[in-house]
Design a protein around this motif. Structure first.
Motif, PDB file in Angstrom:
ATOM      1  N   ASP A   1     -51.833-109.604  45.297  1.00 26.26           N
ATOM      2  CA  ASP A   1     -52.086-110.385  46.361  1.00 26.26           C
ATOM      3  C   ASP A   1     -52.817-111.502  45.855  1.00 26.26           C
ATOM      4  OD1 ASP A   1     -50.308-108.939  48.107  1.00 26.26           O
ATOM      5  OD2 ASP A   1     -51.923-107.827  48.853  1.00 26.26           O
ATOM      6  N   ALA A   2     -53.564-111.193  45.138  1.00 26.31           N
ATOM      7  CA  ALA A   2     -54.826-112.559  44.502  1.00 26.31           C
ATOM      8  C   ALA A   2     -54.003-113.545  43.691  1.00 26.31           C
ATOM      9  CB  ALA A   2     -55.915-111.805  43.874  1.00 26.31           C
ATOM     10  N   VAL A   3     -52.922-113.021  43.180  1.00 29.57           N
ATOM     11  CA  VAL A   3     -52.205-114.042  42.415  1.00 29.57           C
ATOM     12  C   VAL A   3     -51.738-115.712  42.998  1.00 29.57           C
ATOM     13  CG1 VAL A   3     -49.996-114.705  41.093  1.00 29.57           C
ATOM     14  CG2 VAL A   3     -50.935-112.306  41.034  1.00 29.57           C
ATOM     15  N   THR A   4     -52.348-116.498  42.313  1.00 28.95           N
ATOM     16  CA  THR A   4     -52.188-117.943  43.042  1.00 28.95           C
ATOM     17  C   THR A   4     -50.711-118.636  42.590  1.00 28.95           C
ATOM     18  OG1 THR A   4     -54.370-118.423  42.944  1.00 28.95           O
ATOM     19  CG2 THR A   4     -52.718-120.268  43.277  1.00 28.95           C
TER      20      THR A   4
ATOM     21  N   LEU B   1     -43.180-120.966  33.733  1.00 26.83           N
ATOM     22  CA  LEU B   1     -44.146-120.184  32.871  1.00 26.83           C
ATOM     23  C   LEU B   1     -45.183-121.094  32.235  1.00 26.83           C
ATOM     24  CD1 LEU B   1     -44.940-117.330  31.760  1.00 26.83           C
ATOM     25  CD2 LEU B   1     -43.383-117.737  29.848  1.00 26.83           C
ATOM     26  N   ALA B   2     -44.675-122.262  31.756  1.00 24.55           N
ATOM     27  CA  ALA B   2     -45.854-123.185  31.005  1.00 24.55           C
ATOM     28  C   ALA B   2     -46.780-123.699  32.272  1.00 24.55           C
ATOM     29  CB  ALA B   2     -44.910-124.492  30.788  1.00 24.55           C
ATOM     30  N   ARG B   3     -46.639-123.588  33.340  1.00 26.55           N
ATOM     31  CA  ARG B   3     -47.745-124.074  34.532  1.00 26.55           C
ATOM     32  C   ARG B   3     -48.571-122.823  35.045  1.00 26.55           C
ATOM     33  NH1 ARG B   3     -42.299-126.129  37.944  1.00 26.55           N
ATOM     34  NH2 ARG B   3     -42.201-128.105  36.722  1.00 26.55           N
ATOM     35  N   VAL B   4     -48.371-121.672  34.388  1.00 27.99           N
ATOM     36  CA  VAL B   4     -49.179-120.521  34.753  1.00 27.99           C
ATOM     37  C   VAL B   4     -50.490-120.561  33.816  1.00 27.99           C
ATOM     38  CG1 VAL B   4     -49.404-117.921  34.668  1.00 27.99           C
ATOM     39  CG2 VAL B   4     -47.258-119.233  35.325  1.00 27.99           C
TER      40      VAL B   4
ATOM     41  N   PRO C   1     -55.269-113.220  37.695  1.00 24.20           N
ATOM     42  CA  PRO C   1     -56.163-112.388  38.229  1.00 24.20           C
ATOM     43  C   PRO C   1     -56.499-111.135  37.284  1.00 24.20           C
ATOM     44  CG  PRO C   1     -54.730-112.798  40.070  1.00 24.20           C
ATOM     45  CD  PRO C   1     -54.233-113.224  38.839  1.00 24.20           C
ATOM     46  N   ALA C   2     -57.754-110.734  36.854  1.00 22.97           N
ATOM     47  CA  ALA C   2     -57.879-109.548  36.164  1.00 22.97           C
ATOM     48  C   ALA C   2     -57.498-108.522  36.669  1.00 22.97           C
ATOM     49  CB  ALA C   2     -59.422-109.730  35.578  1.00 22.97           C
ATOM     50  N   TRP C   3     -57.116-107.584  35.937  1.00 20.85           N
ATOM     51  CA  TRP C   3     -56.698-106.236  36.559  1.00 20.85           C
ATOM     52  C   TRP C   3     -56.590-105.214  35.648  1.00 20.85           C
ATOM     53  CZ3 TRP C   3     -52.412-102.897  36.530  1.00 20.85           C
ATOM     54  CH2 TRP C   3     -52.753-101.605  37.321  1.00 20.85           C
ATOM     55  N   ALA C   4     -57.328-104.200  35.604  1.00 22.80           N
ATOM     56  CA  ALA C   4     -57.148-103.112  34.429  1.00 22.80           C
ATOM     57  C   ALA C   4     -57.646-103.399  33.107  1.00 22.80           C
ATOM     58  CB  ALA C   4     -55.926-102.417  34.573  1.00 22.80           C
ATOM     59  N   ALA C   5     -58.168-104.324  33.073  1.00 19.79           N
ATOM     60  CA  ALA C   5     -58.493-105.163  31.660  1.00 19.79           C
ATOM     61  C   ALA C   5     -59.297-104.313  30.728  1.00 19.79           C
ATOM     62  CB  ALA C   5     -58.988-106.550  31.915  1.00 19.79           C
ATOM     63  N   THR C   6     -60.213-103.410  31.256  1.00 21.13           N
ATOM     64  CA  THR C   6     -61.078-102.565  30.519  1.00 21.13           C
ATOM     65  C   THR C   6     -60.668-101.045  30.273  1.00 21.13           C
ATOM     66  OG1 THR C   6     -62.227-101.666  32.574  1.00 21.13           O
ATOM     67  CG2 THR C   6     -62.916-103.701  31.494  1.00 21.13           C
TER      68      THR C   6
ATOM     69  N   ALA D   1     -47.480-113.041  36.336  1.00 23.37           N
ATOM     70  CA  ALA D   1     -46.930-114.393  35.766  1.00 23.37           C
ATOM     71  C   ALA D   1     -45.682-114.548  36.693  1.00 23.37           C
ATOM     72  CB  ALA D   1     -46.693-114.338  34.388  1.00 23.37           C
ATOM     73  N   VAL D   2     -44.824-113.568  36.778  1.00 20.34           N
ATOM     74  CA  VAL D   2     -43.496-113.663  37.345  1.00 20.34           C
ATOM     75  C   VAL D   2     -43.809-113.787  39.004  1.00 20.34           C
ATOM     76  CG1 VAL D   2     -41.611-112.407  38.293  1.00 20.34           C
ATOM     77  CG2 VAL D   2     -42.031-112.325  35.941  1.00 20.34           C
ATOM     78  N   THR D   3     -44.909-113.093  39.476  1.00 22.74           N
ATOM     79  CA  THR D   3     -45.222-113.364  40.754  1.00 22.74           C
ATOM     80  C   THR D   3     -45.735-114.767  41.145  1.00 22.74           C
ATOM     81  OG1 THR D   3     -46.115-110.920  40.897  1.00 22.74           O
ATOM     82  CG2 THR D   3     -47.008-112.412  42.594  1.00 22.74           C
ATOM     83  N   ALA D   4     -46.636-115.132  40.042  1.00 22.79           N
ATOM     84  CA  ALA D   4     -47.051-116.648  40.267  1.00 22.79           C
ATOM     85  C   ALA D   4     -46.040-117.596  40.422  1.00 22.79           C
ATOM     86  CB  ALA D   4     -47.997-116.944  39.016  1.00 22.79           C
ATOM     87  N   MET D   5     -44.888-117.546  39.359  1.00 24.00           N
ATOM     88  CA  MET D   5     -43.806-118.464  39.411  1.00 24.00           C
ATOM     89  C   MET D   5     -43.045-118.377  40.527  1.00 24.00           C
ATOM     90  SD  MET D   5     -42.560-118.158  35.415  1.00 24.00           S
ATOM     91  CE  MET D   5     -42.839-116.592  35.094  1.00 24.00           C
ATOM     92  N   TYR D   6     -42.726-117.325  41.348  1.00 24.57           N
ATOM     93  CA  TYR D   6     -41.715-117.318  42.041  1.00 24.57           C
ATOM     94  C   TYR D   6     -42.190-116.549  43.437  1.00 24.57           C
ATOM     95  CZ  TYR D   6     -38.774-117.963  38.462  1.00 24.57           C
ATOM     96  OH  TYR D   6     -38.020-118.485  37.291  1.00 24.57           O
ATOM     97  N   ALA D   7     -43.369-116.467  43.611  1.00 23.35           N
ATOM     98  CA  ALA D   7     -43.788-115.678  45.118  1.00 23.35           C
ATOM     99  C   ALA D   7     -43.650-116.661  46.170  1.00 23.35           C
ATOM    100  CB  ALA D   7     -45.216-115.179  44.977  1.00 23.35           C
ATOM    101  N   PRO D   8     -43.313-116.426  47.340  1.00 21.43           N
ATOM    102  CA  PRO D   8     -43.482-117.259  48.734  1.00 21.43           C
ATOM    103  C   PRO D   8     -44.973-117.590  49.058  1.00 21.43           C
ATOM    104  CG  PRO D   8     -42.900-114.899  49.217  1.00 21.43           C
ATOM    105  CD  PRO D   8     -42.991-114.945  47.829  1.00 21.43           C
ATOM    106  N   ASP D   9     -45.159-118.494  49.741  1.00 24.48           N
ATOM    107  CA  ASP D   9     -46.194-119.079  50.295  1.00 24.48           C
ATOM    108  C   ASP D   9     -46.658-117.729  51.333  1.00 24.48           C
ATOM    109  OD1 ASP D   9     -46.288-121.703  48.941  1.00 24.48           O
ATOM    110  OD2 ASP D   9     -45.038-122.287  50.529  1.00 24.48           O
ATOM    111  N   ALA D  10     -45.906-117.090  51.850  1.00 23.97           N
ATOM    112  CA  ALA D  10     -46.529-116.066  52.846  1.00 23.97           C
ATOM    113  C   ALA D  10     -45.522-115.196  52.928  1.00 23.97           C
ATOM    114  CB  ALA D  10     -46.579-116.704  54.325  1.00 23.97           C
TER     115      ALA D  10
END
Length: 336
Positions: free
Chosen positions: A174-177, A190-193, A197-202, A270-279
């Motif tokens: 949900d936090a993906v812009t 993809l080049a525009r991403v 958001p960081a998640w499970a990075a540790t 990344a896929v979410t950032a590229m194709y997710a709707p505005d709402a």
């Protein structure tokens, strides 16, 4: 898993075809027929293939053999798809397939964005089949085709800025812009991403990585029901790509599980950032069909992405996941 021999027949039939058509569209048939066979629909595989057959192209010509000495030069060159498939065919014929997979997985993992994540998804289907049953020649050959396609389309993404994230996979998605410009194909978007958001990075513990990856697949699948209208086809991959990685984990050294989680998260986000709707849009499924009925509906619809999302939804196994599969049926054009 299919024990009728039909899956092997279908794979043999498909291995005379290339991994793509029109120079960039992926051949989804090997993934779809494996999914159908895995869910008791082997009897329908050849009928489905007959409908899909007009989308297949002949196997491409080779350029020059890939060797252990020069593989880096050929990595990420789509003209070398036949060369790569031949290389992995030879490797798997000479060594245990798990050894080949374990050697090449960390080399290929950074480039799972190539081919719009289809190569890693194809590998995930191939590995599931090998783990579930006998390592027949067509199934081993399918793994070679999947790995070869991945090597040819290898495309790494670097310098992504880590942005504020969340504790859960669902909240992190949900936090993906979304990217500002929504035109163009997968490579252009993809080049525009620039950051995710960081998640499970540790996470470093293999068992924790497995739990987090399972959580990601569930969250991305659930999210499709309310967000799939952003792009009915491409948003399928936000769930099916990490699920492919999850399927491969049991065949990998445990030391590779945490890096696999990180790559799967980056691809899904990344896929979410590229194709997710505005709402999002609220979605109530029409009734509560059983998993078997949902598979039948997906098969009747026929679209390859619907079949693959349904396959992942059944792995997740809850009502919200089945609702996502039903939503994909409503949003997608049927195969005809």
């Amino acid at each position: 898993m299919d024990t009728t021999g039909i899956l092997d027949e279908a794979l043999e039939r498909l291995h005379s075809s290339g991994p793509e058509r029109l120079g960039w569209l992926s051949n989804h048939a090997p993934m779809a027929v494996e999914a159908l066979a895995a869910h008791g629909q082997a009897r329908s595989v050849h009928r489905w293939l007959d409908l899909y057959a007009p989308r297949l192209e002949e196997f491409p010509s080779g350029v020059e053999p890939v060797t252990a000495a020069d593989w880096q030069r050929a990595l990420g060159d789509p003209r070398r798809a036949a060369d790569w498939i031949g290389y992995f065919g030879r490797e798997i014929a000479e060594r245990p397939w798990r050894d080949v997979l374990g050697e090449w997985w960390p080399r290929l993992l950074p480039g799972m964005y190539g081919g719009a994540t289809h190569p890693v998804i194809r590998v995930g289907h191939a590995v599931r089949t090998l783990l579930a049953g006998e390592a027949t020649e067509p199934r081993l050959s399918e793994l070679a085709h999947g790995l070869g396609y991945w090597a040819a389309r290898h495309h790494a993404v670097t310098a992504l800025v880590p942005l504020p994230g969340a504790d859960s996979a669902a909240a992190a998605l949900d936090a993906v812009t979304p990217v500002a410009e929504r035109d163009g194909g997968f490579p252009t978007r993809l080049a525009r991403v620039r950051g995710l958001p960081a998640w499970a990075a540790t996470v470093t513990d293999p068992d924790a990585a497995h739990r987090h990856l399972t959580e990601l697949v569930r969250a991305a699948t659930h999210r499709y029901a309310t967000h799939g209208h952003g792009d009915a086809t491409m948003l399928v991959h936000s769930a099916t790509a990490p699920n492919a990685v999850l399927r491969v984990l049991p065949a990998l050294p445990r030391s590779l599980w945490a890096p696999s989680l990180r790559a799967a998260w980056t691809a899904s986000a990344a896929v979410t950032a590229m194709y997710a709707p505005d709402a999002p849009t609220a979605y109530t499924p029409p009734g509560t069909p059983t998993p078997e009925e949902v598979v039948e509906l997906a098969l009747e619809h026929g679209d390859e992405h619907v079949i693959k999302l349904t396959d992942t939804a059944l792995d997740v196994g809850d009502e919200r996941a089945l609702a996502a599969a039903l939503r994909s049926i409503e949003l997608s054009e049927p195969l005809d």
